[in-house]
Write a protein that holds these residues in place. Structure first.
Motif, PDB file in Angstrom:
ATOM      1  N   LEU A 142      -3.305  -3.909   4.342  1.00 24.60           N
ATOM      2  CA  LEU A 142      -2.751  -2.643   4.818  1.00 24.60           C
ATOM      3  C   LEU A 142      -3.542  -1.468   4.272  1.00 24.60           C
ATOM      4  CD1 LEU A 142       0.986  -3.269   3.934  1.00 24.60           C
ATOM      5  CD2 LEU A 142       0.047  -3.207   6.229  1.00 24.60           C
ATOM      6  N   ALA A 143      -3.518  -0.359   5.010  1.00 26.36           N
ATOM      7  CA  ALA A 143      -4.104   0.887   4.510  1.00 26.36           C
ATOM      8  C   ALA A 143      -3.454   2.063   5.230  1.00 26.36           C
ATOM      9  CB  ALA A 143      -5.611   0.912   4.741  1.00 26.36           C
ATOM     10  N   TRP A 144      -3.268   3.162   4.507  1.00 29.07           N
ATOM     11  CA  TRP A 144      -2.748   4.410   5.079  1.00 29.07           C
ATOM     12  C   TRP A 144      -3.908   5.365   5.320  1.00 29.07           C
ATOM     13  CZ3 TRP A 144       2.439   5.371   6.009  1.00 29.07           C
ATOM     14  CH2 TRP A 144       3.361   4.499   5.429  1.00 29.07           C
ATOM     15  N   ALA A 145      -3.874   6.070   6.431  1.00 31.40           N
ATOM     16  CA  ALA A 145      -4.842   7.144   6.669  1.00 31.40           C
ATOM     17  C   ALA A 145      -4.426   8.341   5.817  1.00 31.40           C
ATOM     18  CB  ALA A 145      -4.852   7.529   8.149  1.00 31.40           C
ATOM     19  N   HIS A 146      -5.356   9.244   5.586  1.00 33.66           N
ATOM     20  CA  HIS A 146      -5.030  10.463   4.856  1.00 33.66           C
ATOM     21  C   HIS A 146      -3.980  11.235   5.652  1.00 33.66           C
ATOM     22  CE1 HIS A 146      -5.368  14.411   3.017  1.00 33.66           C
ATOM     23  NE2 HIS A 146      -5.917  13.787   1.977  1.00 33.66           N
ATOM     24  N   ILE A 149       0.894  10.451   9.994  1.00 33.24           N
ATOM     25  CA  ILE A 149       1.390   9.302   9.232  1.00 33.24           C
ATOM     26  C   ILE A 149       0.954   8.048   9.974  1.00 33.24           C
ATOM     27  CG2 ILE A 149       3.427   8.218   8.226  1.00 33.24           C
ATOM     28  CD1 ILE A 149       4.750  11.043   8.394  1.00 33.24           C
ATOM     29  N   ILE A 150      -0.192   7.519   9.553  1.00 34.87           N
ATOM     30  CA  ILE A 150      -0.844   6.409  10.249  1.00 34.87           C
ATOM     31  C   ILE A 150      -1.083   5.272   9.264  1.00 34.87           C
ATOM     32  CG2 ILE A 150      -2.922   5.691  11.494  1.00 34.87           C
ATOM     33  CD1 ILE A 150      -3.252   8.662  12.330  1.00 34.87           C
ATOM     34  N   ILE A 151      -0.776   4.063   9.712  1.00 31.07           N
ATOM     35  CA  ILE A 151      -1.026   2.876   8.890  1.00 31.07           C
ATOM     36  C   ILE A 151      -1.768   1.837   9.723  1.00 31.07           C
ATOM     37  CG2 ILE A 151       1.205   1.789   9.418  1.00 31.07           C
ATOM     38  CD1 ILE A 151       1.178   0.850   6.438  1.00 31.07           C
ATOM     39  N   PHE A 164      -9.218   3.177   5.314  1.00 32.54           N
ATOM     40  CA  PHE A 164      -9.562   4.422   5.992  1.00 32.54           C
ATOM     41  C   PHE A 164     -10.540   5.202   5.125  1.00 32.54           C
ATOM     42  CE2 PHE A 164      -5.571   3.585   8.235  1.00 32.54           C
ATOM     43  CZ  PHE A 164      -5.916   3.920   9.537  1.00 32.54           C
ATOM     44  N   ALA A 165     -11.398   5.970   5.780  1.00 35.40           N
ATOM     45  CA  ALA A 165     -12.351   6.824   5.075  1.00 35.40           C
ATOM     46  C   ALA A 165     -11.634   8.007   4.450  1.00 35.40           C
ATOM     47  CB  ALA A 165     -13.406   7.333   6.063  1.00 35.40           C
ATOM     48  N   PRO A 166     -12.255   8.645   3.444  1.00 34.07           N
ATOM     49  CA  PRO A 166     -11.688   9.883   2.902  1.00 34.07           C
ATOM     50  C   PRO A 166     -11.573  10.930   4.016  1.00 34.07           C
ATOM     51  CG  PRO A 166     -13.427   9.056   1.478  1.00 34.07           C
ATOM     52  CD  PRO A 166     -13.460   8.228   2.725  1.00 34.07           C
ATOM     53  N   SER A 212       0.837  -1.190   0.000  1.00 32.42           N
ATOM     54  CA  SER A 212       0.000   0.000   0.000  1.00 32.42           C
ATOM     55  C   SER A 212       0.879   1.249   0.000  1.00 32.42           C
ATOM     56  CB  SER A 212      -0.896  -0.013   1.251  1.00 32.42           C
ATOM     57  OG  SER A 212      -1.749   1.097   1.262  1.00 32.42           O
ATOM     58  N   TYR A 213       0.462   2.254  -0.766  1.00 30.49           N
ATOM     59  CA  TYR A 213       1.181   3.529  -0.837  1.00 30.49           C
ATOM     60  C   TYR A 213       0.428   4.590  -0.054  1.00 30.49           C
ATOM     61  CZ  TYR A 213       3.893   1.490  -4.609  1.00 30.49           C
ATOM     62  OH  TYR A 213       4.718   0.687  -5.339  1.00 30.49           O
ATOM     63  N   ASP A 214       1.168   5.548   0.519  1.00 26.95           N
ATOM     64  CA  ASP A 214       0.518   6.645   1.236  1.00 26.95           C
ATOM     65  C   ASP A 214      -0.102   7.621   0.236  1.00 26.95           C
ATOM     66  OD1 ASP A 214       2.671   8.139   0.263  1.00 26.95           O
ATOM     67  OD2 ASP A 214       3.218   8.958   2.206  1.00 26.95           O
ATOM     68  N   HIS A 215      -0.747   8.654   0.760  1.00 26.54           N
ATOM     69  CA  HIS A 215      -1.485   9.626  -0.045  1.00 26.54           C
ATOM     70  C   HIS A 215      -0.630  10.278  -1.131  1.00 26.54           C
ATOM     71  CE1 HIS A 215      -4.625  12.550  -0.851  1.00 26.54           C
ATOM     72  NE2 HIS A 215      -3.748  13.518  -0.723  1.00 26.54           N
ATOM     73  N   PHE A 216       0.648  10.523  -0.855  1.00 29.34           N
ATOM     74  CA  PHE A 216       1.526  11.199  -1.810  1.00 29.34           C
ATOM     75  C   PHE A 216       2.365  10.246  -2.651  1.00 29.34           C
ATOM     76  CE2 PHE A 216       0.943  14.164   1.764  1.00 29.34           C
ATOM     77  CZ  PHE A 216       0.314  15.184   1.086  1.00 29.34           C
TER      78      PHE A 216
END
Length: 188
Positions: free
Chosen positions: A68-72, A77-79, A130-132, A23-27
């Motif tokens: 896995l998932a990253w939060a916005h 910086i939350i996974i 994670f939600a938007p 999983s990749y983060d938002h950026f």
């Protein structure tokens, strides 16, 4: 041993070390991958074009990590990592946050991760999302028998206190292979 064959020992080692989710983060500058027993976080260095391993996240209750998932980034910086645990006792969702540690010389170190919460699920956890950002810090966790739980973070940006707000079962005999939130800003 013939070419292309593996010994039982090397096959067992490969099963424990092969990533089962990425999983990749938002950026797109951080990537996490999980194996059966750990989560590895990597940073992308634009100057060199190289992904560098920056942390390996483990927990005693992280068994059979599979999603896995990253939060916005708005929330830090939350996974989240979902694990299978056992059919008898269910699974868990582990939530880690990267803490910025400042040394006495003023240098900042971003490689320090803290386990903030472990959320119990009655089934093996097969998907987390994670939600938007517009909906707040919410997490959906889907189980292997179709139970979806929605958790809300009550502790703001610390991500330490989560409460299950809703739980429902998907109809039919289905194991969620994919799960996404609707992109609207309405309440989940």
């Amino acid at each position: 041993m013939a070419e292309g064959q593996m010994s039982c020992a090397s096959q067992e080692l490969e099963e424990k070390t092969l990533p089962v989710d990425v999983s990749y983060d938002h950026f797109g500058s951080r990537m996490a991958s999980c194996t059966q027993s750990s989560v590895t976080v990597r940073h992308y260095h634009q100057e060199t074009g190289i992904w560098e391993s920056s942390a390996e996240l483990k927990a005693d209750t992280l068994q059979g990590c599979c999603t896995l998932a990253w939060a916005h980034s708005e929330f830090g910086i939350i996974i989240a990592a979902g694990s299978s645990g056992s059919r008898q006792f269910g699974g868990n969702v582990h939530i880690w946050e990267e803490a910025v540690v400042t040394s006495s010389s003023g240098d900042k170190d971003n490689g320090h991760w803290e386990l903030r919460a472990v959320l119990h699920h009655p089934e093996e956890v097969v998907r987390v999302r994670f939600a938007p950002a517009a909906q707040g810090l919410w997490l959906a966790a889907a189980g292997s028998l179709g139970t979806v739980q929605l958790f809300e973070c009550l502790s703001g940006l610390e991500a330490t206190t989560w409460e299950m707000q809703s739980s429902f079962c998907l109809e039919g005999d289905c194991v969620p292979r994919s799960m996404e939130w609707a992109p609207s800003a309405d309440t989940p």
